[in-house]
Design an enzyme around this catalytic site. Structure first.
Site, PDB file in Angstrom:
ATOM      1  N   ASP A   1      -0.140   6.824  -3.772  1.00  0.00           N
ATOM      2  CA  ASP A   1      -1.419   6.517  -4.412  1.00  0.00           C
ATOM      3  C   ASP A   1      -1.816   7.597  -5.421  1.00  0.00           C
ATOM      4  O   ASP A   1      -2.263   7.287  -6.532  1.00  0.00           O
ATOM      5  CB  ASP A   1      -2.541   6.424  -3.360  1.00  0.00           C
ATOM      6  CG  ASP A   1      -2.554   5.070  -2.661  1.00  0.00           C
ATOM      7  OD1 ASP A   1      -1.726   4.216  -3.006  1.00  0.00           O
ATOM      8  OD2 ASP A   1      -3.396   4.877  -1.760  1.00  0.00           O
TER       9      ASP A   1
ATOM     10  N   HIS B   1       0.852  -1.187   0.000  1.00  0.00           N
ATOM     11  CA  HIS B   1       0.000   0.000   0.000  1.00  0.00           C
ATOM     12  C   HIS B   1       0.889   1.238   0.000  1.00  0.00           C
ATOM     13  O   HIS B   1       2.114   1.137   0.106  1.00  0.00           O
ATOM     14  CB  HIS B   1      -0.949  -0.020   1.197  1.00  0.00           C
ATOM     15  CG  HIS B   1      -2.019  -1.054   1.060  1.00  0.00           C
ATOM     16  ND1 HIS B   1      -2.016  -2.226   1.757  1.00  0.00           N
ATOM     17  CD2 HIS B   1      -3.111  -1.110   0.255  1.00  0.00           C
ATOM     18  CE1 HIS B   1      -3.057  -2.967   1.407  1.00  0.00           C
ATOM     19  NE2 HIS B   1      -3.736  -2.310   0.491  1.00  0.00           N
TER      20      HIS B   1
HETATM   21  C1  LIG Z   1      -9.912   3.291   1.502  1.00  0.00           C
HETATM   22  C2  LIG Z   1      -9.119   1.995   1.484  1.00  0.00           C
HETATM   23  C3  LIG Z   1      -8.106   2.064   0.386  1.00  0.00           C
HETATM   24  C4  LIG Z   1      -6.860   2.586   0.945  1.00  0.00           C
HETATM   25  C5  LIG Z   1      -5.852   2.748  -0.126  1.00  0.00           C
HETATM   26  C6  LIG Z   1      -4.555   2.237   0.254  1.00  0.00           C
HETATM   27  C7  LIG Z   1      -3.856   3.047   1.314  1.00  0.00           C
HETATM   28  C8  LIG Z   1      -3.643   2.086  -0.956  1.00  0.00           C
HETATM   29  O1  LIG Z   1      -2.488   2.214  -0.842  1.00  0.00           O
HETATM   30  S1  LIG Z   1      -4.334   1.663  -2.446  1.00  0.00           S
HETATM   31  C9  LIG Z   1      -2.979   1.098  -3.414  1.00  0.00           C
HETATM   32  C10 LIG Z   1      -2.881  -0.370  -3.348  1.00  0.00           C
HETATM   33  N1  LIG Z   1      -1.902  -0.897  -4.247  1.00  0.00           N
HETATM   34  C11 LIG Z   1      -2.106  -0.993  -5.555  1.00  0.00           C
HETATM   35  O2  LIG Z   1      -3.128  -0.621  -6.094  1.00  0.00           O
HETATM   36  C12 LIG Z   1      -0.961  -1.583  -6.333  1.00  0.00           C
HETATM   37  C13 LIG Z   1      -1.375  -2.572  -7.402  1.00  0.00           C
HETATM   38  N2  LIG Z   1      -2.289  -3.550  -6.878  1.00  0.00           N
HETATM   39  C14 LIG Z   1      -1.928  -4.518  -6.016  1.00  0.00           C
HETATM   40  O3  LIG Z   1      -0.793  -4.664  -5.607  1.00  0.00           O
HETATM   41  C15 LIG Z   1      -3.044  -5.427  -5.556  1.00  0.00           C
HETATM   42  O4  LIG Z   1      -4.152  -5.251  -6.384  1.00  0.00           O
HETATM   43  C16 LIG Z   1      -3.438  -5.184  -4.093  1.00  0.00           C
HETATM   44  C17 LIG Z   1      -2.293  -5.525  -3.158  1.00  0.00           C
HETATM   45  C18 LIG Z   1      -3.874  -3.746  -3.861  1.00  0.00           C
HETATM   46  C19 LIG Z   1      -4.647  -6.071  -3.754  1.00  0.00           C
HETATM   47  O5  LIG Z   1      -4.258  -7.411  -3.920  1.00  0.00           O
HETATM   48  P1  LIG Z   1      -5.333  -8.517  -4.234  1.00  0.00           P
HETATM   49  O6  LIG Z   1      -4.725  -9.829  -3.920  1.00  0.00           O
HETATM   50  O7  LIG Z   1      -6.619  -8.194  -3.561  1.00  0.00           O
HETATM   51  O8  LIG Z   1      -5.600  -8.288  -5.793  1.00  0.00           O
HETATM   52  P2  LIG Z   1      -4.725  -8.647  -7.062  1.00  0.00           P
HETATM   53  O9  LIG Z   1      -3.597  -9.549  -6.732  1.00  0.00           O
HETATM   54  O10 LIG Z   1      -4.344  -7.389  -7.753  1.00  0.00           O
HETATM   55  O11 LIG Z   1      -5.744  -9.448  -7.970  1.00  0.00           O
HETATM   56  C20 LIG Z   1      -7.050  -9.029  -8.218  1.00  0.00           C
HETATM   57  C21 LIG Z   1      -7.907 -10.270  -8.287  1.00  0.00           C
HETATM   58  O12 LIG Z   1      -9.232  -9.894  -8.562  1.00  0.00           O
HETATM   59  C22 LIG Z   1      -9.660 -10.515  -9.752  1.00  0.00           C
HETATM   60  N3  LIG Z   1     -10.579  -9.597 -10.438  1.00  0.00           N
HETATM   61  C23 LIG Z   1     -10.434  -8.249 -10.657  1.00  0.00           C
HETATM   62  N4  LIG Z   1     -11.503  -7.771 -11.319  1.00  0.00           N
HETATM   63  C24 LIG Z   1     -12.320  -8.806 -11.545  1.00  0.00           C
HETATM   64  C25 LIG Z   1     -13.561  -8.957 -12.190  1.00  0.00           C
HETATM   65  N5  LIG Z   1     -14.196  -7.940 -12.737  1.00  0.00           N
HETATM   66  N6  LIG Z   1     -14.114 -10.220 -12.234  1.00  0.00           N
HETATM   67  C26 LIG Z   1     -13.488 -11.276 -11.674  1.00  0.00           C
HETATM   68  N7  LIG Z   1     -12.309 -11.199 -11.046  1.00  0.00           N
HETATM   69  C27 LIG Z   1     -11.746  -9.984 -10.974  1.00  0.00           C
HETATM   70  C28 LIG Z   1      -8.406 -10.764 -10.544  1.00  0.00           C
HETATM   71  O13 LIG Z   1      -8.572 -11.712 -11.511  1.00  0.00           O
HETATM   72  C29 LIG Z   1      -7.468 -11.203  -9.422  1.00  0.00           C
HETATM   73  O14 LIG Z   1      -7.783 -12.536  -9.079  1.00  0.00           O
HETATM   74  P3  LIG Z   1      -6.640 -13.560  -8.561  1.00  0.00           P
HETATM   75  O15 LIG Z   1      -6.199 -13.048  -7.214  1.00  0.00           O
HETATM   76  O16 LIG Z   1      -7.332 -14.891  -8.497  1.00  0.00           O
HETATM   77  O17 LIG Z   1      -5.531 -13.526  -9.586  1.00  0.00           O
HETATM   78  C30 LIG Z   1     -10.094   0.722   1.335  1.00  0.00           C
HETATM   79  C31 LIG Z   1      -9.209  -0.553   1.353  1.00  0.00           C
HETATM   80  C32 LIG Z   1     -10.131  -1.676   1.869  1.00  0.00           C
HETATM   81  C33 LIG Z   1     -11.511  -0.989   1.941  1.00  0.00           C
HETATM   82  C34 LIG Z   1     -12.515  -1.612   2.893  1.00  0.00           C
HETATM   83  C35 LIG Z   1     -12.769  -3.105   2.533  1.00  0.00           C
HETATM   84  O18 LIG Z   1     -13.084  -3.242   1.136  1.00  0.00           O
HETATM   85  C36 LIG Z   1     -13.886  -3.715   3.411  1.00  0.00           C
HETATM   86  C37 LIG Z   1     -15.174  -2.864   3.452  1.00  0.00           C
HETATM   87  C38 LIG Z   1     -15.959  -3.030   2.119  1.00  0.00           C
HETATM   88  C39 LIG Z   1     -17.262  -2.229   2.188  1.00  0.00           C
HETATM   89  O19 LIG Z   1     -17.914  -2.427   0.940  1.00  0.00           O
HETATM   90  C40 LIG Z   1     -16.939  -0.752   2.444  1.00  0.00           C
HETATM   91  C41 LIG Z   1     -16.192  -0.569   3.749  1.00  0.00           C
HETATM   92  C42 LIG Z   1     -14.890  -1.392   3.802  1.00  0.00           C
HETATM   93  C43 LIG Z   1     -14.410  -1.325   5.240  1.00  0.00           C
HETATM   94  C44 LIG Z   1     -13.830  -0.789   2.837  1.00  0.00           C
HETATM   95  C45 LIG Z   1     -13.533   0.698   3.173  1.00  0.00           C
HETATM   96  C46 LIG Z   1     -12.425   1.302   2.284  1.00  0.00           C
HETATM   97  O20 LIG Z   1     -12.847   1.409   0.959  1.00  0.00           O
HETATM   98  C47 LIG Z   1     -11.160   0.439   2.350  1.00  0.00           C
HETATM   99  C48 LIG Z   1     -10.601   0.550   3.761  1.00  0.00           C
END
Ligand SMILES: C[C@H](CCC[C@H](C)C(=O)SCCNC(=O)CCNC(=O)[C@H](O)C(C)(C)COP(=O)(O)OP(=O)(O)OC[C@H]1O[C@@H](n2cnc3c(N)ncnc32)[C@H](O)[C@@H]1OP(=O)(O)O)[C@H]1CC[C@H]2[C@@H]3[C@H](O)C[C@@H]4C[C@H](O)CC[C@]4(C)[C@H]3C[C@H](O)[C@]12C
Length: 382
Positions: free
Chosen positions: A152, A122
């Protein structure tokens, strides 16, 4: 608007990719966010002006839909770790084959190569790896991450948007798309270029929190006022520093020299005591209209009603009455025109978008009944 006519597919991500998509949308691009199916609600708070298609990319038919959308689009933004898109059969090789004009923008923390490429992370991790975090924080305290702004948003979403605009510009000449590898580590470091380039200026010779711009200097600090608010002081140059001393009603002949490092703690004590004697409003009245470089520290609730910001219309109010920053920068002929209605519900535009991209009613119905796509029947707000 500057990006009118540009079609963007944004795969739903956490914070940086939604910001990138919002910038493009604010400046006129049509941005279609691809959400997962079976998702109850979106966490995208940067979704104004976007449309949403709910699509299961894990199913080959779903991946095929994305491919077809990409054929007729200009930009794809993908926010997953390295290898995820390839695993879905949606890597740049496959996608660009069908549309060599596409800009394939990858927005990750560690980039597409290197030993961390596949690691989760993150903002704080990326800022740490950029070198910047080691410089942030007060004296004798641990490094401090400035919210999740640096990686970010500054080094991530914004840098990626710049890459997309550059690639679109270049495409006018070459007719070719390209792959953009945005690493937030590198983006944040790049934003901080000044820190590397200014090593020889003596700005950072002392330890963290003891330098001029990192909360070491009394004239580059925040101070608490009598009403518990704060003032920000940035009086670096001697002529501005003089104005500061005048505004504080202090006698410079009784004070240590501005640039005497060893006296900075004592000078800070004097400034702290002085600022604590009046309210923020009183200090603002004293310093407004001077060159002392002293401003109130405004809360998010206060910024839009500050006279300067109000005069420029720096903040906008959306249909829900929520206030947010107007898109920046201001372009004189083709300014951004952010959508003021709320963001889309998941799948709100699935059938509409697919129809626009040439899908027949039958095809849409089949995809829907097999759970590849989801259509949210709520009335469109866009
Ligand atoms: C507000 C919070 C966000 C804070 C931001 C934070 C500080 C950041 O730094 S964001 C930057 C993160 N890093 C990156 O973006 C870098 C690049 N990405 C990654 O490294 C990764 O994506 C990851 C580490 C961020 C996540 O890894 P993950 O294993 O989850 O994902 P990936 O490996 O990338 O793979 C994605 C998989 O998903 C599949 N996929 C994607 N799209 C589809 C689709 N359409 N159909 C099918 N499948 C799909 C894809 O194929 C991959 O699958 P595989 O793994 O099998 O390969 C918020 C952070 C959390 C939030 C809370 C949380 O969500 C819970 C609640 C939810 C509720 O709805 C609302 C309240 C919440 C508390 C919610 C509140 C906030 O929003 C958060 C706190």
């Amino acid at each position: 608007m500057a990006l009118a006519g540009i079609r963007v597919i944004e795969l739903a991500g956490l914070a940086p990719a939604p910001f990138c998509g919002m910038i493009l949308s604010d400046f006129g691009a049509k941005v279609i966010r691809v959400d997962r199916t079976k998702a109850s609600m979106t966490v995208d708070v940067q979704s104004r002006g976007k449309q949403s298609v709910a699509l299961d990319l894990k199913k080959p038919e779903g991946a095929a839909v994305l491919k077809r959308l990409c054929v007729e689009s200009d930009v794809l933004i993908e926010p997953f770790r390295n290898g995820v898109m390839e695993k879905l059969g949606l890597g740049p090789n496959e996608i660009l084959k069908d549309n060599p004009r596409l800009i394939y923008a990858r927005l990750t923390g560690f980039g597409q190569s290197g030993s961390y490429a596949k690691a989760a992370g993150h903002d704080i991790n990326y800022v740490a790896m950029s070198g910047l975090l080691s410089m942030l924080g007060r004296h004798n305290e641990n490094p401090y991450a400035p919210l999740n702004l640096l990686a970010d948003f500054a080094g991530g979403g914004l840098i990626c948007a710049m890459g997309i605009v550059l690639a679109l510009l270049e495409r006018v000449k070459s007719g070719q798309g390209q792959v953009i590898d945005t690493s937030m580590v590198e983006g944040a470091a790049y934003v901080g270029s000044f820190l590397w380039k200014s090593q020889n200026l003596g700005l950072w010779n002392r330890s963290r929190g003891e330098n001029m711009l990192d909360s070491g200097a009394p004239f580059y600090e925040t101070y608490k006022t009598a009403d518990g608010k704060y003032m920000a002081v940035g009086a670096i140059e001697p002529q501005f520093y003089e104005e500061l001393i005048k505004g504080l009603d202090l006698d410079s002949s009784q004070l240590p020299l501005q640039m005497s490092f060893s006296d900075w703690p004592e000078l800070k004590r004097i400034f702290t005591e002085t600022f604590a004697s009046k309210t923020q409003a009183e200090w603002s009245k004293i310093f407004d209209g001077t060159d002392a470089c002293v401003t109130p520290v405004l809360s998010l609730d206060e910024v839009s009603s500050h006279p300067h910001n109000r005069e420029r219309g720096s903040f906008i109010v959306d249909a829900q009455g929520d206030i947010s920053p107007r898109p920046a920068p201001l372009l004189s002929r083709t300014p951004a025109m952010p959508c003021l209605s709320g963001g889309p519900l998941i799948g709100e535009h699935t059938d509409l978008v697919l129809a626009e991209y040439g899908y027949s009613k039958d095809e849409i119905a089949k995809l829907q009944s097999s759970g590849i796509i989801e259509c949210n029947k709520t009335k469109s707000r866009l």
